[in-house]
Scaffold this active site. Structure first.
Site, PDB file in Angstrom:
ATOM      1  N   GLN A 171      22.137  14.144  63.116  1.00 40.84           N
ATOM      2  CA  GLN A 171      21.589  13.473  61.931  1.00 40.84           C
ATOM      3  C   GLN A 171      21.164  14.526  60.901  1.00 40.84           C
ATOM      4  O   GLN A 171      20.713  15.622  61.257  1.00 40.84           O
ATOM      5  CB  GLN A 171      20.423  12.561  62.311  1.00 40.84           C
ATOM      6  CG  GLN A 171      19.182  13.241  62.821  1.00 40.84           C
ATOM      7  CD  GLN A 171      18.151  12.222  63.323  1.00 40.84           C
ATOM      8  OE1 GLN A 171      18.456  11.390  64.177  1.00 40.84           O
ATOM      9  NE2 GLN A 171      16.948  12.297  62.772  1.00 40.84           N
ATOM     10  N   GLY A 182       1.883  26.924  49.276  1.00 40.32           N
ATOM     11  CA  GLY A 182       0.962  28.040  49.105  1.00 40.32           C
ATOM     12  C   GLY A 182       0.148  28.280  50.353  1.00 40.32           C
ATOM     13  O   GLY A 182       0.657  28.727  51.381  1.00 40.32           O
ATOM     14  N   GLY A 183      -1.159  27.947  50.286  1.00 38.25           N
ATOM     15  CA  GLY A 183      -2.040  28.254  51.396  1.00 38.25           C
ATOM     16  C   GLY A 183      -2.441  29.720  51.367  1.00 38.25           C
ATOM     17  O   GLY A 183      -1.991  30.501  50.524  1.00 38.25           O
ATOM     18  N   TRP A 242      -9.241  18.963  56.625  1.00 37.11           N
ATOM     19  CA  TRP A 242      -8.421  20.039  57.202  1.00 37.11           C
ATOM     20  C   TRP A 242      -8.784  20.157  58.671  1.00 37.11           C
ATOM     21  O   TRP A 242      -9.905  20.532  58.985  1.00 37.11           O
ATOM     22  CB  TRP A 242      -8.680  21.376  56.498  1.00 37.11           C
ATOM     23  CG  TRP A 242      -7.814  22.435  57.113  1.00 37.11           C
ATOM     24  CD1 TRP A 242      -8.127  23.247  58.158  1.00 37.11           C
ATOM     25  CD2 TRP A 242      -6.471  22.762  56.748  1.00 37.11           C
ATOM     26  NE1 TRP A 242      -7.066  24.055  58.484  1.00 37.11           N
ATOM     27  CE2 TRP A 242      -6.041  23.774  57.624  1.00 37.11           C
ATOM     28  CE3 TRP A 242      -5.587  22.291  55.785  1.00 37.11           C
ATOM     29  CZ2 TRP A 242      -4.767  24.328  57.542  1.00 37.11           C
ATOM     30  CZ3 TRP A 242      -4.330  22.853  55.707  1.00 37.11           C
ATOM     31  CH2 TRP A 242      -3.930  23.867  56.576  1.00 37.11           C
ATOM     32  N   MET A 247     -12.266  22.924  48.446  1.00 35.02           N
ATOM     33  CA  MET A 247     -12.349  23.405  49.829  1.00 35.02           C
ATOM     34  C   MET A 247     -13.791  23.767  50.190  1.00 35.02           C
ATOM     35  O   MET A 247     -14.164  24.928  50.303  1.00 35.02           O
ATOM     36  CB  MET A 247     -11.389  24.577  50.017  1.00 35.02           C
ATOM     37  CG  MET A 247      -9.940  24.153  49.892  1.00 35.02           C
ATOM     38  SD  MET A 247      -8.744  25.487  50.152  1.00 35.02           S
ATOM     39  CE  MET A 247      -8.813  26.310  48.560  1.00 35.02           C
ATOM     40  N   THR A 248     -14.574  22.720  50.411  1.00 36.80           N
ATOM     41  CA  THR A 248     -16.010  22.881  50.661  1.00 36.80           C
ATOM     42  C   THR A 248     -16.274  23.164  52.143  1.00 36.80           C
ATOM     43  O   THR A 248     -16.992  22.429  52.827  1.00 36.80           O
ATOM     44  CB  THR A 248     -16.766  21.633  50.186  1.00 36.80           C
ATOM     45  OG1 THR A 248     -16.098  20.446  50.663  1.00 36.80           O
ATOM     46  CG2 THR A 248     -16.813  21.581  48.679  1.00 36.80           C
ATOM     47  N   TYR A 249     -15.677  24.218  52.623  1.00 33.55           N
ATOM     48  CA  TYR A 249     -15.866  24.698  53.991  1.00 33.55           C
ATOM     49  C   TYR A 249     -15.492  26.169  54.012  1.00 33.55           C
ATOM     50  O   TYR A 249     -15.058  26.731  52.987  1.00 33.55           O
ATOM     51  CB  TYR A 249     -15.020  23.895  54.996  1.00 33.55           C
ATOM     52  CG  TYR A 249     -13.632  23.567  54.528  1.00 33.55           C
ATOM     53  CD1 TYR A 249     -12.647  24.551  54.441  1.00 33.55           C
ATOM     54  CD2 TYR A 249     -13.287  22.270  54.161  1.00 33.55           C
ATOM     55  CE1 TYR A 249     -11.373  24.263  54.011  1.00 33.55           C
ATOM     56  CE2 TYR A 249     -11.997  21.957  53.721  1.00 33.55           C
ATOM     57  CZ  TYR A 249     -11.053  22.962  53.644  1.00 33.55           C
ATOM     58  OH  TYR A 249      -9.787  22.674  53.211  1.00 33.55           O
ATOM     59  N   ASP A 308       1.505  19.223  45.980  1.00 38.02           N
ATOM     60  CA  ASP A 308       0.174  19.831  45.981  1.00 38.02           C
ATOM     61  C   ASP A 308       0.364  21.339  46.032  1.00 38.02           C
ATOM     62  O   ASP A 308       1.248  21.829  46.746  1.00 38.02           O
ATOM     63  CB  ASP A 308      -0.620  19.359  47.205  1.00 38.02           C
ATOM     64  CG  ASP A 308      -1.940  20.099  47.362  1.00 38.02           C
ATOM     65  OD1 ASP A 308      -2.891  19.748  46.663  1.00 38.02           O
ATOM     66  OD2 ASP A 308      -2.010  21.026  48.198  1.00 38.02           O
ATOM     67  N   ASP A 333      -1.695  24.893  46.845  1.00 40.58           N
ATOM     68  CA  ASP A 333      -2.897  25.401  47.505  1.00 40.58           C
ATOM     69  C   ASP A 333      -3.209  26.769  46.917  1.00 40.58           C
ATOM     70  O   ASP A 333      -2.668  27.780  47.343  1.00 40.58           O
ATOM     71  CB  ASP A 333      -2.642  25.476  49.011  1.00 40.58           C
ATOM     72  CG  ASP A 333      -3.928  25.524  49.807  1.00 40.58           C
ATOM     73  OD1 ASP A 333      -4.540  26.597  49.859  1.00 40.58           O
ATOM     74  OD2 ASP A 333      -4.315  24.479  50.354  1.00 40.58           O
ATOM     75  N   GLU A 369      -5.051  29.828  46.458  1.00 36.84           N
ATOM     76  CA  GLU A 369      -6.045  30.663  47.158  1.00 36.84           C
ATOM     77  C   GLU A 369      -5.771  32.159  47.002  1.00 36.84           C
ATOM     78  O   GLU A 369      -5.202  32.754  47.866  1.00 36.84           O
ATOM     79  CB  GLU A 369      -6.050  30.326  48.643  1.00 36.84           C
ATOM     80  CG  GLU A 369      -6.340  28.882  48.995  1.00 36.84           C
ATOM     81  CD  GLU A 369      -6.424  28.689  50.504  1.00 36.84           C
ATOM     82  OE1 GLU A 369      -7.051  29.524  51.177  1.00 36.84           O
ATOM     83  OE2 GLU A 369      -5.853  27.726  51.004  1.00 36.84           O
ATOM     84  N   TYR A 370      -6.324  32.840  46.111  1.00 39.27           N
ATOM     85  CA  TYR A 370      -6.873  32.515  44.800  1.00 39.27           C
ATOM     86  C   TYR A 370      -6.317  33.596  43.912  1.00 39.27           C
ATOM     87  O   TYR A 370      -6.918  34.666  43.803  1.00 39.27           O
ATOM     88  CB  TYR A 370      -8.412  32.591  44.781  1.00 39.27           C
ATOM     89  CG  TYR A 370      -9.045  31.795  45.913  1.00 39.27           C
ATOM     90  CD1 TYR A 370      -9.321  30.441  45.719  1.00 39.27           C
ATOM     91  CD2 TYR A 370      -9.317  32.354  47.152  1.00 39.27           C
ATOM     92  CE1 TYR A 370      -9.890  29.692  46.744  1.00 39.27           C
ATOM     93  CE2 TYR A 370      -9.869  31.600  48.174  1.00 39.27           C
ATOM     94  CZ  TYR A 370     -10.151  30.263  47.966  1.00 39.27           C
ATOM     95  OH  TYR A 370     -10.679  29.529  48.972  1.00 39.27           O
TER      96      TYR A 370
END
Length: 609
Positions: free
Chosen positions: A314, A340-341, A589, A449-451, A379, A381, A383-384
């Site tokens: 497939q 990204g990431g 996440w 990203m509040t962690y 999306d 990501d 950073e930064y």
């Protein structure tokens, strides 16, 4: 996405020249004697060799109130706008367009408003138009009247995510060329007929629509009346609120977490969106992150979402095909491809050198005919790049806005365009190094990203919650908390409804700790299943149950190990705070850190409503 804040930061200080400076360099594009309607006057306020400051003043010299304004002009090649304020400025080649903000579009007779920008190059503007007419105040093209207002649109065929608009035709002495269709203040389509479709909407959400006609001389007529339409559905929750989680491509390996787990855990029925992470950013383009996991890995019947095995030949298997099957079970579920990431954000510097080419490459990949039906948007990501993330570059503070603008221009209004962004609320921190407010005008939302505010990369401690909701006495770094980050985004002009609260489905920990309360010293990172200093919630809830909370986040000391993480209770309290702030929802996440029955997703979904 899972990152850490580092002490090393680049600092960017933007020097903006106020339009209140003497307008010695004003270009007289309008004179009182000519003015029969609105006028636009250009002024160059400063010049520092490699760039300049400038602005336009729009004045209503007519006798009736105007409710919106658009200024258009041409710059010669080599001259451009690099950043702007008090207007949304876009370009197509050397043609520039500035539209009013929501707060400064209405001008009573005699009133005026100014907007400004920084630029590069040395050219002067030409071919100025204001609301489609001459900037000298003339209301029509000589010998040609503008079109009449079209009829107020009506909506039909309304579903959770789509609708059709119809309106009666406008009239014009020389003929109608086309119609511009607006959702709120955003133009979503230009059509030649009197009907248009809008797609990619959110269930249970209210939208407003209007239409303007354009004649063969490109004169824009008056706006139609406004139609208010509410999409169907919404699942009984809070209309429009986002419940989004990240699914990682590498999770199918050591973690043995597959798309089917989203169904068997009950998670898929409790969320609105999935971000599939990550696509690569390399050579200034979007690229496949893991071809085998993405579309080559075949699943047998027991591992497949719908119980049907893949065949060896497939064209698309892997997680892409399983996500396609998941969407068939949950038709309102939206899926975005995240690029990204932490590892691949270094590629955004080169992408920012040619945002249009980057956006084209992303569109071509997301809309590849083999899997175009899987994805509803993109999306990035971030950073930064502007603040020395994995790498430092010279893309500049406008890079993020330029990239988001190019993505929106390419993908259009029917696709979701979002970004994961910093939560650094400190002075002169990451948030101050890029134009996040400018970028927000092109985004559906930001995943804040509040962690990962604190963790065992600071091997000696002090121990601290990695995801504090608020500041507290003894917090290691001022501004490293959710409340300060959200407040700073709001102060910069990012709407609260475009900010999502970030929740980590994991904990961060230290070892060699003797103090149970936060603030203790350590000797290094605590052992973790996949990585030192980090562990999934599904493990920690049993091996190191929470004994207290600090700044809205749970913590526990087990032997010499000290961990902080979110629980169903702290998630509920954080989301209650987010709702009070008017945020657009929450994101997680990432899914594989949750329990097999989706304990954390359930808590978040119930709290959002």
């Amino acid at each position: 996405m899972r990152t850490r804040f580092r002490s090393r930061r680049s600092r960017y200080a933007a020097a903006l020249t106020a339009l209140l400076l003497p307008l010695a360099a004003a270009v007289g594009l309008a004179t009182p004697a000519q003015a029969a309607g609105p006028t636009a006057t250009y002024a160059k306020t400063s010049d520092w060799g490699t760039g300049f400051g400038a602005g336009w003043t729009v004045k209503n010299a007519g006798t009736t109130t105007i409710n919106s304004w658009t200024v258009e002009w041409d710059y010669p090649a080599g001259t451009s706008v690099t950043s702007a304020w008090d207007a949304d400025v876009t370009s197509s080649g050397t043609h520039w367009t500035a539209k009013n903000k929501s707060y400064n579009g209405t001008l009573a007779p005699g009133a005026s408003v100014s907007f400004g920008f920084n630029g590069a190059g040395s050219g002067a503007p030409s071919n100025c138009k204001l609301n489609g007419a001459s900037c000298d105040g003339g209301t029509t093209v000589p010998g040609d009247n503008p079109p009449s207002a079209p009829g107020t649109p009506t909506a039909s065929a309304i579903t959770n995510t789509t609708l059709t608009l119809n309106w009666s035709a406008a009239t014009d002495d020389k003929g109608i060329k086309n119609y511009d269709v607006y959702r709120g203040s955003t133009k979503i389509a230009t059509v030649t007929g009197t009907t248009a479709n809008d797609t990619g909407l959110t269930a249970g959400t209210t939208y407003t629509y209007s239409v303007k006609a354009r004649d063969t001389a490109d004169q824009v007529g008056a706006s139609s009346g406004t139609a208010t339409v509410t999409t169907t559905g919404g699942g009984g929750g809070t209309p429009g609120k986002v419940k989004l989680g990240y699914f990682t491509d590498w999770g199918v390996y050591g973690r043995n977490y597959h798309v089917k787990n989203l169904e068997t855990s009950g998670t898929a029925a409790k969320i609105t969106h999935i971000n599939y992470a990550f696509g690569n950013v390399t050579g200034g383009k979007c690229a496949i992150g893991d071809a085998y996991a993405d579309y080559q890995k075949t699943y047998d019947a027991s591992g497949s979402v719908d119980g049907v095995a893949d065949t060896w030949d497939q064209p698309v298997a892997g997680s892409f095909n399983q996500l396609r099957k998941l969407k068939k079970l949950h038709p309102n579920l939206k899926i975005l491809w995240s690029f990204g990431g932490w590892t691949w954000s270094g590629g955004f510097g080169q992408a920012a050198q040619n945002p249009a080419a980057f956006a084209q490459s992303c569109y071509d990949l997301v809309e590849d005919p083999r899997w175009a039906d899987v994805f509803d948007g993109i999306d990035i990501d971030w950073e930064y790049p502007n603040a020395c993330g994995l790498s430092c570059d010279t893309s500049g503070p406008a890079a993020f806005k330029n990239v988001m603008s190019a993505l929106r221009a390419k993908f259009g209004s029917s696709y979701l365009v979002t970004a994961a962004v910093t939560a650094d609320g400190s002075d002169n921190g990451k948030m101050d190094a890029a134009d996040y407010a400018g970028a927000a005008s092109y985004a559906n939302w930001f995943n804040v990203m509040t962690y990962d505010f604190f963790g065992a990369w600071a091997a000696q401690g002090p121990t601290a919650p990695h995801s504090p909701l608020t500041s507290y006495s003894g917090i290691p770094t001022a501004g490293f908390n959710t409340a300060d980050a959200i407040a700073k985004y709001k102060a910069k002009g990012v709407p609260a409804s475009k900010l999502l609260l970030g929740l980590g489905f994991y904990g961060r920990g230290w070892t060699g700790v003797t103090q149970a309360a936060p603030g203790g010293t350590a000797t290094g990172p605590a052992p973790g299943t996949y990585e030192q200093g980090i562990e999934d919630y599904k493990v920690l809830k049993s091996t190191c149950p929470a004994t207290g909370t600090i700044a809205g986040t749970a913590y526990a000391k087990c032997g010499s190990n000290w961990w902080s993480y979110d629980t169903p209770a702290t998630i509920a309290s954080k989301i209650a705070w987010a709702k009070g702030q008017g945020l657009g929802g929450a994101f997680f996440w990432e899914f594989s850190g949750d329990t097999s029955n989706g304990e954390l997703v359930t808590a978040a979904s119930n709290a959002i409503g």
